[in-house]
Design an enzyme around this catalytic site. Structure first.
Site, mmCIF file in Angstrom:
data_model
loop_
_atom_site.group_PDB
_atom_site.id
_atom_site.type_symbol
_atom_site.label_atom_id
_atom_site.label_comp_id
_atom_site.label_asym_id
_atom_site.label_seq_id
_atom_site.Cartn_x
_atom_site.Cartn_y
_atom_site.Cartn_z
ATOM 1 N N ASN A 204 37.182 -33.289 -62.092
ATOM 2 C CA ASN A 204 37.948 -33.526 -63.311
ATOM 3 C C ASN A 204 37.013 -33.492 -64.529
ATOM 4 O O ASN A 204 36.665 -34.522 -65.107
ATOM 5 C CB ASN A 204 38.694 -34.860 -63.216
ATOM 6 N N TYR B 180 34.563 -39.442 -70.820
ATOM 7 C CA TYR B 180 33.778 -40.657 -70.602
ATOM 8 C C TYR B 180 32.345 -40.526 -71.118
ATOM 9 O O TYR B 180 31.751 -41.502 -71.560
ATOM 10 C CB TYR B 180 33.769 -41.046 -69.120
#
Length: 150
Positions: free
Chosen positions: A124, A131
């Site tokens: 992903n 992040y």
């Protein structure tokens, strides 16, 4: 587009389940989603809640959520565990995920927790890149996930 972030309420559970299914499909595992709406509601809003969530409403409709619980680390003490964060496909890339994640950071600080932990699938890339934008995020590939299902 009017975006508001708020704590999830029992009335949001049906919509949250729809978004959770969207996430299961995205993660190529819809057959793994076996929780019932009743169990989900009781677990979040019953006598002993085990999860909490923030939702993002776009023009009055829930289009994203971040669901978490508090776990205990023998090394670090109480920590927030981010179980899932999802922005519906139509609204990705509009800053909603950042609003939710920033709200989680604020909540963890308000609760005086020692940090936040979560998992992200190695394929992903959009989530990983999301992040990476946060100062102090550590990716740790030395642990293996384990589970027993009943």
């Amino acid at each position: 587009m009017n975006i508001s972030i708020r704590k999830a309420e029992r009335k949001d559970c049906k919509r949250l389940m729809e978004l959770i299914y969207e996430l299961a499909v995205f993660e190529k595992a819809p057959q793994e989603m076996t929780v019932s709406l009743e169990h989900f509601e009781e677990s979040g809003f019953g006598q002993n809640p085990v999860w909490w969530a923030f939702v993002a409403e776009v023009d009055g409709k829930v289009e994203a959520f971040a669901l978490y619980y508090i776990r205990y680390s023998t090394w670090k003490g109480q920590r927030m565990y981010l179980e899932d964060i999802l922005v519906s496909e139509e609204f990705r890339g509009k800053g909603i995920g950042k609003l939710l994640f920033d709200k989680l950071l604020e909540e963890a600080e308000d609760r005086k927790l020692s940090g936040i932990a979560w998992q992200v699938l190695d394929w992903n890339e959009s989530a990983i890149n999301f992040y990476k934008k946060y100062k102090g995020v550590k990716f740790d590939d030395s642990w293996v996930n384990c589970a027993i299902n009943f």
